[in-house]
Motif scaffolding. Structure first.
Motif, PDB file in Angstrom:
ATOM      1  N   HIS A  94     -11.670  14.765 -50.947  1.00  0.00           N
ATOM      2  CA  HIS A  94     -12.240  14.080 -51.837  1.00  0.00           C
ATOM      3  C   HIS A  94     -11.034  14.706 -53.490  1.00  0.00           C
ATOM      4  CE1 HIS A  94     -15.439  13.517 -55.362  1.00  0.00           C
ATOM      5  NE2 HIS A  94     -16.168  13.058 -54.306  1.00  0.00           N
ATOM      6  N   PRO A  95     -11.443  13.471 -54.092  1.00  0.00           N
ATOM      7  CA  PRO A  95     -10.071  13.579 -55.387  1.00  0.00           C
ATOM      8  C   PRO A  95     -10.779  14.936 -56.152  1.00  0.00           C
ATOM      9  CG  PRO A  95     -11.259  11.718 -55.525  1.00  0.00           C
ATOM     10  CD  PRO A  95     -12.076  12.063 -54.262  1.00  0.00           C
ATOM     11  N   GLY A  96     -11.612  14.712 -55.927  1.00  0.00           N
ATOM     12  CA  GLY A  96     -12.256  16.216 -57.371  1.00  0.00           C
ATOM     13  C   GLY A  96     -13.129  15.033 -58.078  1.00  0.00           C
ATOM     14  N   HIS A  97     -13.057  16.036 -59.475  1.00  0.00           N
ATOM     15  CA  HIS A  97     -13.150  14.977 -60.578  1.00  0.00           C
ATOM     16  C   HIS A  97     -12.521  14.434 -61.714  1.00  0.00           C
ATOM     17  CE1 HIS A  97     -17.488  15.673 -59.723  1.00  0.00           C
ATOM     18  NE2 HIS A  97     -18.608  16.530 -59.673  1.00  0.00           N
ATOM     19  N   VAL A  98     -10.975  15.424 -61.473  1.00  0.00           N
ATOM     20  CA  VAL A  98     -10.164  15.425 -62.748  1.00  0.00           C
ATOM     21  C   VAL A  98      -9.207  14.267 -62.442  1.00  0.00           C
ATOM     22  CG1 VAL A  98      -8.360  16.606 -63.791  1.00  0.00           C
ATOM     23  CG2 VAL A  98     -11.032  17.437 -64.032  1.00  0.00           C
ATOM     24  N   ARG A  99      -9.186  14.107 -61.036  1.00  0.00           N
ATOM     25  CA  ARG A  99      -8.143  13.881 -60.906  1.00  0.00           C
ATOM     26  C   ARG A  99      -8.094  12.011 -60.316  1.00  0.00           C
ATOM     27  NH1 ARG A  99      -3.165  17.078 -58.879  1.00  0.00           N
ATOM     28  NH2 ARG A  99      -3.001  19.071 -59.821  1.00  0.00           N
ATOM     29  N   ARG A 100      -7.084  11.324 -60.638  1.00  0.00           N
ATOM     30  CA  ARG A 100      -7.443   9.820 -60.438  1.00  0.00           C
ATOM     31  C   ARG A 100      -7.270   9.798 -58.607  1.00  0.00           C
ATOM     32  NH1 ARG A 100      -4.821   4.810 -63.127  1.00  0.00           N
ATOM     33  NH2 ARG A 100      -6.287   2.904 -61.943  1.00  0.00           N
ATOM     34  N   PHE A 101      -6.284  10.159 -58.000  1.00  0.00           N
ATOM     35  CA  PHE A 101      -5.577   9.730 -56.850  1.00  0.00           C
ATOM     36  C   PHE A 101      -5.732  10.989 -56.254  1.00  0.00           C
ATOM     37  CE2 PHE A 101      -3.194   7.313 -59.659  1.00  0.00           C
ATOM     38  CZ  PHE A 101      -3.256   6.026 -58.997  1.00  0.00           C
ATOM     39  N   ASN A 102      -6.345  10.911 -55.058  1.00  0.00           N
ATOM     40  CA  ASN A 102      -6.091  12.675 -54.017  1.00  0.00           C
ATOM     41  C   ASN A 102      -5.204  12.345 -53.037  1.00  0.00           C
ATOM     42  OD1 ASN A 102      -6.986  14.182 -52.667  1.00  0.00           O
ATOM     43  ND2 ASN A 102      -8.490  13.200 -51.330  1.00  0.00           N
ATOM     44  N   GLU A 103      -4.062  12.813 -53.136  1.00  0.00           N
ATOM     45  CA  GLU A 103      -3.256  13.413 -52.395  1.00  0.00           C
ATOM     46  C   GLU A 103      -3.648  14.110 -51.880  1.00  0.00           C
ATOM     47  OE1 GLU A 103       0.563  14.228 -55.233  1.00  0.00           O
ATOM     48  OE2 GLU A 103      -1.024  14.804 -57.052  1.00  0.00           O
ATOM     49  N   ASP A 104      -4.115  15.001 -51.354  1.00  0.00           N
ATOM     50  CA  ASP A 104      -4.123  15.495 -50.063  1.00  0.00           C
ATOM     51  C   ASP A 104      -4.691  14.355 -48.751  1.00  0.00           C
ATOM     52  OD1 ASP A 104      -4.625  17.758 -51.471  1.00  0.00           O
ATOM     53  OD2 ASP A 104      -6.927  18.663 -51.050  1.00  0.00           O
ATOM     54  N   MET A 148       2.472  17.103 -53.350  1.00  0.00           N
ATOM     55  CA  MET A 148       3.055  17.036 -54.548  1.00  0.00           C
ATOM     56  C   MET A 148       4.222  16.053 -54.816  1.00  0.00           C
ATOM     57  SD  MET A 148       3.660  21.037 -54.214  1.00  0.00           S
ATOM     58  CE  MET A 148       5.081  20.932 -52.407  1.00  0.00           C
ATOM     59  N   GLY A 149       4.106  15.561 -57.066  1.00  0.00           N
ATOM     60  CA  GLY A 149       5.349  15.472 -56.429  1.00  0.00           C
ATOM     61  C   GLY A 149       4.072  13.988 -57.327  1.00  0.00           C
ATOM     62  N   GLY A 150       3.292  13.539 -57.461  1.00  0.00           N
ATOM     63  CA  GLY A 150       3.127  12.208 -58.634  1.00  0.00           C
ATOM     64  C   GLY A 150       1.612  11.811 -57.542  1.00  0.00           C
ATOM     65  N   HIS A 151       1.243  10.603 -58.008  1.00  0.00           N
ATOM     66  CA  HIS A 151      -0.004  10.172 -56.582  1.00  0.00           C
ATOM     67  C   HIS A 151       0.569   9.621 -55.272  1.00  0.00           C
ATOM     68  CE1 HIS A 151       0.148   6.656 -59.403  1.00  0.00           C
ATOM     69  NE2 HIS A 151       0.465   6.111 -58.602  1.00  0.00           N
ATOM     70  N   ARG A 152       1.357   8.923 -55.922  1.00  0.00           N
ATOM     71  CA  ARG A 152       2.121   7.900 -54.663  1.00  0.00           C
ATOM     72  C   ARG A 152       3.114   9.004 -53.206  1.00  0.00           C
ATOM     73  NH1 ARG A 152       2.904   4.100 -59.110  1.00  0.00           N
ATOM     74  NH2 ARG A 152       2.073   1.941 -58.316  1.00  0.00           N
ATOM     75  N   ASP A 153       3.592   9.388 -54.756  1.00  0.00           N
ATOM     76  CA  ASP A 153       4.431  10.690 -53.748  1.00  0.00           C
ATOM     77  C   ASP A 153       4.040  11.553 -52.894  1.00  0.00           C
ATOM     78  OD1 ASP A 153       6.873   9.472 -54.387  1.00  0.00           O
ATOM     79  OD2 ASP A 153       7.218  10.038 -56.030  1.00  0.00           O
ATOM     80  N   GLY A 154       3.235  12.099 -53.524  1.00  0.00           N
ATOM     81  CA  GLY A 154       2.705  12.734 -53.293  1.00  0.00           C
ATOM     82  C   GLY A 154       1.601  12.869 -51.780  1.00  0.00           C
ATOM     83  N   ASN A 155       0.823  11.709 -52.498  1.00  0.00           N
ATOM     84  CA  ASN A 155      -0.027  11.384 -50.701  1.00  0.00           C
ATOM     85  C   ASN A 155       0.656  10.561 -49.435  1.00  0.00           C
ATOM     86  OD1 ASN A 155      -1.254   8.329 -49.846  1.00  0.00           O
ATOM     87  ND2 ASN A 155      -2.629   9.975 -50.486  1.00  0.00           N
ATOM     88  N   LEU A 156       2.027  10.335 -50.506  1.00  0.00           N
ATOM     89  CA  LEU A 156       3.034   9.797 -49.188  1.00  0.00           C
ATOM     90  C   LEU A 156       3.544  11.050 -48.064  1.00  0.00           C
ATOM     91  CD1 LEU A 156       5.593   8.255 -47.699  1.00  0.00           C
ATOM     92  CD2 LEU A 156       6.711   8.340 -49.285  1.00  0.00           C
ATOM     93  N   ALA A 157       3.493  11.713 -48.779  1.00  0.00           N
ATOM     94  CA  ALA A 157       4.146  13.571 -48.601  1.00  0.00           C
ATOM     95  C   ALA A 157       3.175  14.084 -47.991  1.00  0.00           C
ATOM     96  CB  ALA A 157       4.762  14.799 -49.290  1.00  0.00           C
ATOM     97  N   SER A 158       1.882  14.059 -47.943  1.00  0.00           N
ATOM     98  CA  SER A 158       1.058  14.579 -47.109  1.00  0.00           C
ATOM     99  C   SER A 158       0.438  13.981 -45.958  1.00  0.00           C
ATOM    100  CB  SER A 158      -0.293  14.968 -47.701  1.00  0.00           C
ATOM    101  OG  SER A 158      -1.045  13.413 -48.408  1.00  0.00           O
ATOM    102  N   ALA A 159       0.770  12.312 -46.125  1.00  0.00           N
ATOM    103  CA  ALA A 159      -0.201  11.238 -44.493  1.00  0.00           C
ATOM    104  C   ALA A 159       0.885  11.455 -43.220  1.00  0.00           C
ATOM    105  CB  ALA A 159       0.407  10.312 -45.567  1.00  0.00           C
TER     106      ALA A 159
END
Length: 255
Positions: free
Chosen positions: A19-29, A46-57
């Motif tokens: 879940h993205p939570g209540h504060v962050r707009r994007f989910n990087e998990d 980690m690294g911003g919504h695009r990069d962080g999401n890419l790394a975890s994915a």
């Protein structure tokens, strides 16, 4: 994905939520679970919504590509090889931009023939709930944990330390990268909980113990997420629960 797998007559009831939570707009998990092969993963980018999401994915994609193994050692080797490849790719992407490191924490649970291997880098955690007690199998790779280990600050002081979220090891952050591991024998009735720091930042270990001990995997994952959200949900929240059971069935929940 089939949430059931057997090894030495053990079966696994699993559930996973993010879940993205209540504060962050994007989910990087990113989360992944495959009971048939005995692989479960939580990655916190980690690294911003695009990069962080890419790394975890990229990490969960690497887990998805791990084939069936003949032993836990073989399974661990295949997973490590996949993560090493992700680390190299992320380092290559940030080459020439040292101020723009793109990375991700990772915690994985691997099982085979009645044994487990927990692998991790960063502060995403793996817990083992057994015989009414909870044990953190992973050990946080953070600045604040290092200070606690060296006796400079107490565990109580660590809870409010200003740099408590600074990670010292992550996929994509360093060349000399290695996953830490913990291994053991699985017992019927064991419950494993994998989670990102978005959960542990709001929910205490004893609460994870209480919830996971009395509820099914699906119910417990929802209850833990609900607790973290009710207490602010300041970060992305991910939880994967793997219960070792003798009978019954459930559906793996991935959101």
């Amino acid at each position: 994905m089939d949430p059931w797998a057997s090894g030495h007559h053990l079966k696994f009831e699993t559930a996973a939520l993010t879940h993205p939570g209540h504060v962050r707009r994007f989910n990087e998990d990113s989360i992944f679970g495959d009971g048939e092969r005995g692989v479960w993963v939580v990655a916190d980018g980690m690294g911003g919504h695009r990069d962080g999401n890419l790394a975890s994915a990229m990490i969960t994609d690497a887990a998805r590509d791990v084939g069936k193994a003949a032993s836990l050692t073989e399974l661990s080797f295949a997973f490590r090889r996949g993560i090493d490849a992700v680390n190299a790719e992320l380092l290559s992407r940030s080459q020439g931009h040292p101020d723009r490191i793109v990375g991700s924490t990772v915690v994985a649970l691997l099982t085979h023939d009645g044994n487990y291997c927990c692998l991790w880098a960063g502060d995403s955690r793996c817990y083992l709930v057994r015989d009414g007690r909870i044990e953190q199998l992973s050990h946080d790779h953070t600045e604040v944990q290092d200070l606690v280990d060296r006796g400079i600050i107490s565990q109580e002081e660590a809870a409010s330390w200003p740099r408590r979220n600074v990670v010292t090891r992550a996929v994509g952050a360093i060349d000399d990268f290695e996953l830490e591991q913990a291994t053991g024998v699985i017992k019927s009735g064991d419950r494993f909980v994998l989670c990102s720091d978005g959960l542990t930042g709001h929910v205490k270990d004893e609460e994870i113990l209480a919830v996971s001990s009395r509820l099914s995997a699906t119910q417990a994952s929802h209850e833990l997420l609900k607790l973290a959200l009710a207490r602010g949900g300041k970060d992305n929240i991910s939880v994967v629960i793997v219960n070792v059971v003798d009978r019954g069935a459930t559906t793996l929940v991935m959101r």
